[in-house]
Design a protein around this motif. Structure first.
Motif, mmCIF file in Angstrom:
data_model
loop_
_atom_site.group_PDB
_atom_site.id
_atom_site.type_symbol
_atom_site.label_atom_id
_atom_site.label_comp_id
_atom_site.label_asym_id
_atom_site.label_seq_id
_atom_site.Cartn_x
_atom_site.Cartn_y
_atom_site.Cartn_z
ATOM 1 N N VAL A 72 -54.664 -64.323 27.793
ATOM 2 C CA VAL A 72 -53.732 -63.816 26.511
ATOM 3 C C VAL A 72 -55.013 -63.624 25.338
ATOM 4 C CG1 VAL A 72 -52.070 -64.793 24.669
ATOM 5 C CG2 VAL A 72 -51.885 -65.222 27.074
ATOM 6 N N ILE A 73 -56.029 -64.537 25.416
ATOM 7 C CA ILE A 73 -57.279 -64.420 24.590
ATOM 8 C C ILE A 73 -57.748 -63.145 24.607
ATOM 9 C CG2 ILE A 73 -59.508 -65.150 23.882
ATOM 10 C CD1 ILE A 73 -58.704 -67.957 24.578
ATOM 11 N N LEU A 74 -58.047 -62.575 25.706
ATOM 12 C CA LEU A 74 -58.623 -61.333 25.952
ATOM 13 C C LEU A 74 -57.588 -60.111 25.575
ATOM 14 C CD1 LEU A 74 -60.520 -61.896 29.570
ATOM 15 C CD2 LEU A 74 -61.535 -61.357 27.229
ATOM 16 N N TRP A 75 -56.232 -60.311 25.977
ATOM 17 C CA TRP A 75 -55.471 -59.230 25.569
ATOM 18 C C TRP A 75 -55.284 -59.017 23.920
ATOM 19 C CZ3 TRP A 75 -50.455 -60.602 28.861
ATOM 20 C CH2 TRP A 75 -50.680 -60.255 30.156
ATOM 21 N N PHE A 76 -55.075 -60.179 23.184
ATOM 22 C CA PHE A 76 -55.045 -59.869 21.883
ATOM 23 C C PHE A 76 -56.545 -59.458 21.172
ATOM 24 C CE2 PHE A 76 -51.264 -62.705 22.134
ATOM 25 C CZ PHE A 76 -50.550 -62.075 21.062
ATOM 26 N N PHE A 77 -57.613 -59.953 21.917
ATOM 27 C CA PHE A 77 -58.904 -59.323 21.340
ATOM 28 C C PHE A 77 -58.803 -58.032 21.573
ATOM 29 C CE2 PHE A 77 -63.368 -58.794 22.032
ATOM 30 C CZ PHE A 77 -64.040 -59.125 20.723
ATOM 31 N N LEU A 78 -58.485 -57.443 22.652
ATOM 32 C CA LEU A 78 -58.751 -55.994 23.011
ATOM 33 C C LEU A 78 -57.613 -55.239 22.503
ATOM 34 C CD1 LEU A 78 -60.005 -56.388 26.569
ATOM 35 C CD2 LEU A 78 -61.254 -55.925 24.637
ATOM 36 N N LEU A 79 -56.301 -55.615 22.397
ATOM 37 C CA LEU A 79 -55.016 -54.947 22.032
ATOM 38 C C LEU A 79 -54.707 -54.818 20.812
ATOM 39 C CD1 LEU A 79 -52.579 -55.611 24.854
ATOM 40 C CD2 LEU A 79 -53.931 -53.736 24.781
ATOM 41 N N VAL A 80 -55.108 -55.927 19.940
ATOM 42 C CA VAL A 80 -54.549 -56.052 18.546
ATOM 43 C C VAL A 80 -55.491 -54.845 17.712
ATOM 44 C CG1 VAL A 80 -54.490 -57.082 16.267
ATOM 45 C CG2 VAL A 80 -53.662 -58.366 18.438
ATOM 46 N N PRO A 81 -56.939 -54.950 17.945
ATOM 47 C CA PRO A 81 -57.443 -53.815 17.302
ATOM 48 C C PRO A 81 -57.136 -52.358 17.480
ATOM 49 C CG PRO A 81 -59.111 -55.537 18.008
ATOM 50 C CD PRO A 81 -57.753 -55.862 18.592
ATOM 51 N N PHE A 82 -56.862 -52.329 18.883
ATOM 52 C CA PHE A 82 -56.347 -50.974 19.168
ATOM 53 C C PHE A 82 -55.064 -50.499 18.566
ATOM 54 C CE2 PHE A 82 -53.615 -48.409 22.229
ATOM 55 C CZ PHE A 82 -54.631 -47.155 22.109
ATOM 56 N N MET A 83 -54.301 -51.431 18.313
ATOM 57 C CA MET A 83 -52.819 -51.220 17.647
ATOM 58 C C MET A 83 -52.930 -51.101 16.182
ATOM 59 S SD MET A 83 -50.792 -54.199 19.687
ATOM 60 C CE MET A 83 -49.252 -53.793 18.777
ATOM 61 N N ILE A 84 -53.986 -51.724 15.550
ATOM 62 C CA ILE A 84 -54.061 -51.557 14.114
ATOM 63 C C ILE A 84 -55.006 -50.764 13.554
ATOM 64 C CG2 ILE A 84 -53.158 -53.861 13.855
ATOM 65 C CD1 ILE A 84 -55.921 -54.763 13.146
ATOM 66 N N GLY A 85 -55.936 -50.280 14.664
ATOM 67 C CA GLY A 85 -56.939 -49.224 14.130
ATOM 68 C C GLY A 85 -58.017 -49.739 13.658
ATOM 69 N N ARG A 86 -58.254 -50.864 13.873
ATOM 70 C CA ARG A 86 -59.741 -51.638 13.170
ATOM 71 C C ARG A 86 -59.947 -52.762 13.956
ATOM 72 N NH1 ARG A 86 -58.808 -55.715 9.224
ATOM 73 N NH2 ARG A 86 -56.810 -55.780 8.748
ATOM 74 N N PRO A 87 -61.130 -53.504 14.203
ATOM 75 C CA PRO A 87 -61.619 -54.727 14.656
ATOM 76 C C PRO A 87 -61.239 -55.731 13.705
ATOM 77 C CG PRO A 87 -63.582 -53.481 13.994
ATOM 78 C CD PRO A 87 -62.259 -52.715 13.651
ATOM 79 N N ILE A 88 -60.817 -57.071 14.223
ATOM 80 C CA ILE A 88 -60.432 -58.087 13.619
ATOM 81 C C ILE A 88 -61.406 -59.098 13.645
ATOM 82 C CG2 ILE A 88 -57.785 -57.466 13.374
ATOM 83 C CD1 ILE A 88 -57.415 -59.770 15.551
ATOM 84 N N GLY A 89 -62.430 -59.145 14.475
ATOM 85 C CA GLY A 89 -63.074 -60.024 14.897
ATOM 86 C C GLY A 89 -62.904 -61.165 15.828
ATOM 87 N N ALA A 90 -63.772 -61.775 16.787
ATOM 88 C CA ALA A 90 -63.275 -62.865 17.545
ATOM 89 C C ALA A 90 -62.727 -64.067 16.981
ATOM 90 C CB ALA A 90 -64.773 -63.025 18.355
ATOM 91 N N GLU A 91 -63.337 -64.503 15.773
ATOM 92 C CA GLU A 91 -62.766 -65.476 15.201
ATOM 93 C C GLU A 91 -61.435 -65.445 14.928
ATOM 94 O OE1 GLU A 91 -65.972 -64.712 14.731
ATOM 95 O OE2 GLU A 91 -67.000 -66.436 15.519
ATOM 96 N N ALA A 92 -60.988 -64.408 13.954
ATOM 97 C CA ALA A 92 -59.747 -64.212 13.626
ATOM 98 C C ALA A 92 -58.758 -64.001 14.599
ATOM 99 C CB ALA A 92 -59.834 -62.992 12.708
ATOM 100 N N SER A 93 -59.272 -63.180 15.767
ATOM 101 C CA SER A 93 -58.257 -63.074 17.084
ATOM 102 C C SER A 93 -58.137 -64.397 17.693
ATOM 103 C CB SER A 93 -59.118 -62.043 17.848
ATOM 104 O OG SER A 93 -58.438 -62.026 19.131
ATOM 105 N N ALA A 94 -59.010 -65.099 17.785
ATOM 106 C CA ALA A 94 -58.661 -66.574 18.284
ATOM 107 C C ALA A 94 -57.727 -67.349 17.439
ATOM 108 C CB ALA A 94 -59.885 -67.270 18.302
#
Length: 221
Positions: A72-94
């Protein structure tokens, strides 16, 4: 094995480990607070008697509880930036991942807590003219929280242990701090041993506090 801890100093630990410990604690507290709020809503949905809400909540809880956290951690880290079009960072993703993931576990705890409150309490609330929401807020949930407080805190201890999994996305947590020290001084065995000791001391101390709290709640009952 030649273990040598002489390179470890207070200044070194403060420089590399303290920041990771603070992040792990903050991540635990944020995920706990957010998870309990969202978990309570999911529990109320499952107990609402409305089929659509029950199915949605059950699907969410069962799905999250059936997938390993690291995935789940990897999914959110990889998919959320893809969905919103910008990186959110490892800490925020966690923060996002742990809150949403832990909500599934807190939901089941809260559901059990709500069901542990005698039905007569709910009927008494209705008899006083309270709505379903008011009855839950003023009568049922306070008792459920008291009943489930030790279990909620135990789940939070497990959550703190699970924060070490953020290594998978490169977030700088407590374990990462020890890992960096081990790599810099070429002493990974010593630093991993010390990390295990620190995790044990923190979690064991918290477990003892939960046990004392459980005894006090038992006396109140």
């Amino acid at each position: 094995m030649n273990l040598d801890f002489s390179f470890l100093t207070g200044e070194l630990l403060a420089s590399y480990v303290w920041g990771g410990l603070k992040y792990s604690v903050v991540l635990t507290l944020v995920a706990m607070a957010g998870g309990i709020v969202l978990g309570t809503l999911l529990a109320l949905m499952r107990l609402s008697g409305i089929k659509a809400l029950e199915l949605v909540a059950a699907f969410y809880v069962n799905t999250m509880r059936s997938i390993p956290l690291v995935m789940v951690i990897l999914w959110f880290f990889l998919l959320v930036p893809f969905m919103i079009g910008r990186p959110i960072g490892a800490e925020a993703s966690a923060f996002l991942t742990f809150t949403l993931f832990e909500a599934a576990y807190y939901a089941e705890i809260m559901r059990a807590g709500i069901q542990s409150v005698p039905k007569g309490q709910t009927y008494a609330g209705y008899a006083m003219g309270l709505t379903y929401g008011q009855t839950m807020q003023l009568v049922v949930l306070p008792q459920a929280f008291r009943n489930m407080l030790p279990v909620l805190l135990t789940q939070t201890i497990i959550l703190f242990q699970d924060t070490s999994l953020v290594y998978a996305i490169g977030a700088y947590d407590l374990l990462k701090g020890f890992e960096v020290v081990g790599k810099n001084f070429n002493r990974p065995v010593e630093t991993y041993l010390l990390a295990a000791i620190v995790y044990f001391v923190i979690c064991f101390s918290l477990s003892m506090l939960v046990r004392r709290l459980q005894k006090k709640i038992a006396i109140i009952r």
